[in-house]
Structures are given as structure tokens and as C-alpha cells.
Design a protein around this motif. Structure first.
Motif, short mmCIF file in Angstrom:
data_model
loop_
_atom_site.label_atom_id
_atom_site.label_comp_id
_atom_site.label_asym_id
_atom_site.label_seq_id
_atom_site.Cartn_x
_atom_site.Cartn_y
_atom_site.Cartn_z
N VAL A 43 28.38 16.52 22.86
CA VAL A 43 29.64 16.06 22.28
C VAL A 43 30.43 15.17 23.24
N GLY A 44 29.78 14.09 23.68
CA GLY A 44 30.47 13.11 24.49
C GLY A 44 30.51 13.40 25.98
N GLY A 45 29.92 14.49 26.41
CA GLY A 45 29.89 14.79 27.84
C GLY A 45 28.93 13.87 28.57
N VAL A 46 28.94 13.98 29.90
CA VAL A 46 28.10 13.13 30.75
C VAL A 46 27.12 14.00 31.52
N TRP A 47 25.85 13.54 31.60
CA TRP A 47 24.85 14.24 32.40
C TRP A 47 24.64 13.44 33.67
N LYS A 48 25.01 14.04 34.82
CA LYS A 48 24.86 13.37 36.11
C LYS A 48 23.61 13.88 36.81
N SER A 49 22.86 12.94 37.40
CA SER A 49 21.60 13.31 38.03
C SER A 49 21.30 12.37 39.18
N GLU A 50 20.83 12.91 40.29
CA GLU A 50 20.48 12.09 41.45
C GLU A 50 19.18 11.34 41.17
N ALA A 51 19.22 10.02 41.36
CA ALA A 51 18.07 9.17 41.03
C ALA A 51 16.82 9.60 41.77
N GLY A 52 15.71 9.66 41.03
CA GLY A 52 14.41 9.94 41.62
C GLY A 52 14.10 11.40 41.87
N LYS A 53 15.10 12.26 41.80
CA LYS A 53 14.90 13.66 42.16
C LYS A 53 14.66 14.57 40.96
N ASN A 54 15.10 14.14 39.80
CA ASN A 54 15.12 15.04 38.65
C ASN A 54 14.33 14.49 37.48
N LEU A 55 14.15 15.32 36.47
CA LEU A 55 13.42 14.90 35.28
C LEU A 55 14.40 14.56 34.17
N THR A 56 14.37 13.31 33.76
CA THR A 56 15.18 12.85 32.64
C THR A 56 14.21 12.36 31.58
N MET A 57 14.19 13.05 30.44
CA MET A 57 13.18 12.74 29.43
C MET A 57 13.75 12.85 28.02
N SER A 58 13.14 12.10 27.12
CA SER A 58 13.48 12.19 25.69
C SER A 58 12.19 12.23 24.90
N VAL A 59 12.17 13.09 23.89
CA VAL A 59 10.97 13.32 23.08
C VAL A 59 11.29 13.06 21.61
N LEU A 60 10.43 12.31 20.94
CA LEU A 60 10.57 12.06 19.51
C LEU A 60 9.94 13.21 18.72
N VAL A 61 10.71 13.79 17.81
CA VAL A 61 10.19 14.88 16.97
C VAL A 61 10.39 14.51 15.51
N LYS A 62 9.28 14.43 14.78
CA LYS A 62 9.32 14.09 13.35
C LYS A 62 8.61 15.20 12.57
N ASP A 63 8.87 15.22 11.27
CA ASP A 63 8.16 16.10 10.34
C ASP A 63 8.34 17.58 10.68
N PHE A 64 9.54 17.92 11.19
CA PHE A 64 9.86 19.32 11.46
C PHE A 64 11.10 19.76 10.69
N LEU A 65 12.16 18.96 10.77
CA LEU A 65 13.39 19.28 10.06
C LEU A 65 13.43 18.55 8.72
N PHE A 66 13.77 19.29 7.68
CA PHE A 66 13.84 18.68 6.34
C PHE A 66 15.17 18.98 5.65
N ASN A 67 16.06 19.69 6.35
CA ASN A 67 17.33 20.11 5.76
C ASN A 67 18.37 20.19 6.86
N ASN A 68 19.56 19.67 6.61
CA ASN A 68 20.61 19.70 7.62
C ASN A 68 20.96 21.11 8.08
N ASP A 69 20.78 22.08 7.18
CA ASP A 69 21.11 23.46 7.54
C ASP A 69 20.12 24.06 8.54
N ASP A 70 19.00 23.36 8.77
CA ASP A 70 17.96 23.90 9.65
C ASP A 70 17.93 23.25 11.02
#
Length: 242
Positions: A43-70
Motif C-alpha cells: 500500500v504505497g510503502g517502500v522496499w529498501k535494499s542494499e544493491a547486490g546483496k539481496n534477492l529482488t524478484m518478481s514472478v508471473l502467476v497465471k491460471d490460479f486466481l479466477f475470483n476476486n474473493d480468492d
């Protein structure tokens, strides 16, 4: 899995969202960055991380959620996947601070941000951002944070960690339909401060005591108040004081 490694980017979540809108990417495509200049938190916060030391990753997930309530189901699958990998790597005293921060010895080592997009055909496509403090050792400006390295006294291979997390997330999603209740139970068992009198602060800066009872099917924190009523809170409606 398809792995895209970047030296620097403003936000791996934003990069993957843009990529997925232009190309039919395979499920679980993953983006990592050595340096993220505008990492995002809940909700608008900031994630601070020291360059090169940590794992920053994003994963695409499809075909799992089919309803906003889930949508909270994905939060459970991701937080369990990361928690179980950390336990497998002998990181001790792992717990999940609602909704999906991951702590060790009450220190934050993982932040998770899930962004969902509803496509024109009704499909929900999710980008799961995961930030893990891996080999960083200086947390002078972040007294509530720590890292895998500080806690364990050893360093870790970030790419190996990436693969372990994505494979564990795949496993959770593949098993979800037959194991949903078990996963919800596992999430509750990992839940930080459950059943313990705890101080909270609401978004009107009012402090109160309560006892975490659980999480609703749509992801609201359920807290037993001093008048014996149960209150439910959305993300950012309440802060745990610990």
C-alpha cells in the motif's frame, strides 16, 4: 522457468507487468535485479535494499486466481513457499507477520507485494514481488530488519534461492485444489503473535490490546478485542506494536 536477470531497474514488478502486457509470457516467468531503485512495499510503502546483496524478484502467476474473493489464496501460497524454503535452508524461528511479511527472531527478512490485473476476458494475472534480505549485514537504519546471512552466519547463492522459491511456489499452486485447507492451517501455524495478547494501533492512532484469532477468507485480520467482540481489519487499517 524463464529467468530474466537485470543489473538495475526501478521496479521488477513494474518491469514484469509491462512485459506481460506486451507478450504472452509463460507462467512463472521470473525477473531478478541486482539493484532496484524504486522498490515497492504494501500500500504505497517502500522496499529498501542494499544493491547486490539481496534477492529482488518478481514472478508471473497465471491460471490460479479466477475470483476476486480468492486473491488471498495466492498470498498464502507465496508466503508458505518462501517460509518453507527458508526453513529448509536452516533459517530458524520463521513466522509470517500478517499479511505476508516473513520474520526470523521477530526481525523482518522478507517482504512480499502481490499485484493483480484483471484482463478483459476476466482472467486474473498476478505479479508476485518478493524481496529477501540475503547477504546484507548493515541494518543500522532498519532496526526491525535482519537478513539470512546475519541470522545464520553464512552467505547464500541468490540464484539458487530464486529457483528454490519458484519451484516451491509452483508446487503449492499445483496442489492447491486438493490441499487448500491444509495450506490455510499451515499459514495459521506460521502466523506471528497468534493467540497472544498484543498491542495494536489503528489508522486513527488509537492504541488497543487484542488477540489474533485468524484471518478471514478474503484476508482480513481477525482480532479478539477486550470487549470479547471480533474485529476484522484490512491491510493498513491496523499496525501491530511489538
Amino acid at each position: 522457468m524463464r529467468l530474466i536477470k537485470l543489473d538495475a531497474i526501478d521496479s521488477t514488478n513494474d518491469f514484469l507487468k509491462a512485459l506481460s502486457s506486451q507478450d504472452e509470457l509463460e507462467n512463472f516467468t521470473t525477473v531478478t535485479a541486482e539493484n532496484q531503485t524504486k522498490g515497492k512495499g504494501q500500500v504505497g510503502g517502500v522496499w529498501k535494499s542494499e544493491a547486490g546483496k539481496n534477492l529482488t524478484m518478481s514472478v508471473l502467476v497465471k491460471d490460479f486466481l479466477f475470483n476476486n474473493d480468492d486473491v488471498f489464496n495466492l498470498s498464502i501460497a507465496v508466503s508458505l513457499a518462501v517460509s518453507e524454503v527458508l526453513k529448509m535452508l536452516n533459517i530458524p524461528d520463521i513466522c509470517i507477520k500478517w499479511p505476508n511479511d516473513i520474520l526470523s527472531y521477530n526481525k523482518k527478512i522478507v517482504g512480499i507485494l502481490i499485484e493483480n490485473t484483471i484482463k478483459s476476458d476476466g482472467r486474473i494475472v498476478s505479479v508476485v514481488g518478493i524481496g529477501i534480505n540475503v547477504n546484507q549485514t548493515d541494518f543500522n537504519e532498519l532496526p526491525t530488519a535482519s537478513s539470512m546471512s546475519v541470522i545464520s552466519g553464512q552467505s547464500f547463492d541468490k540464484e539458487e534461492l530464486t529457483v528454490l522459491i519458484v519451484e516451491k511456489l509452483k508446487e503449492k499452486i499445483q496442489l492447491w485444489n486438493t490441499s487448500e485447507k491444509t495450506f490455510w492451517d499451515d499459514y495459521f501455524n506460521f502466523l506471528f503473535k497468534k493467540g497472544i495478547p498484543t498491542a495494536f494501533r489503528d489508522n486513527s492512532n488509537r492504541d488497543f490490546m487484542g488477540i489474533i484469532q485468524g484471518v478471514s477468507p478474503i484476508g482480513k485480520l481477525q482480532v479478539l478485542l477486550e470487549n470479547d467482540s471480533i474485529a476484522e481489519f484490512e491491510i493498513k487499517e491496523v499496525k501491530m506494536l511489538y
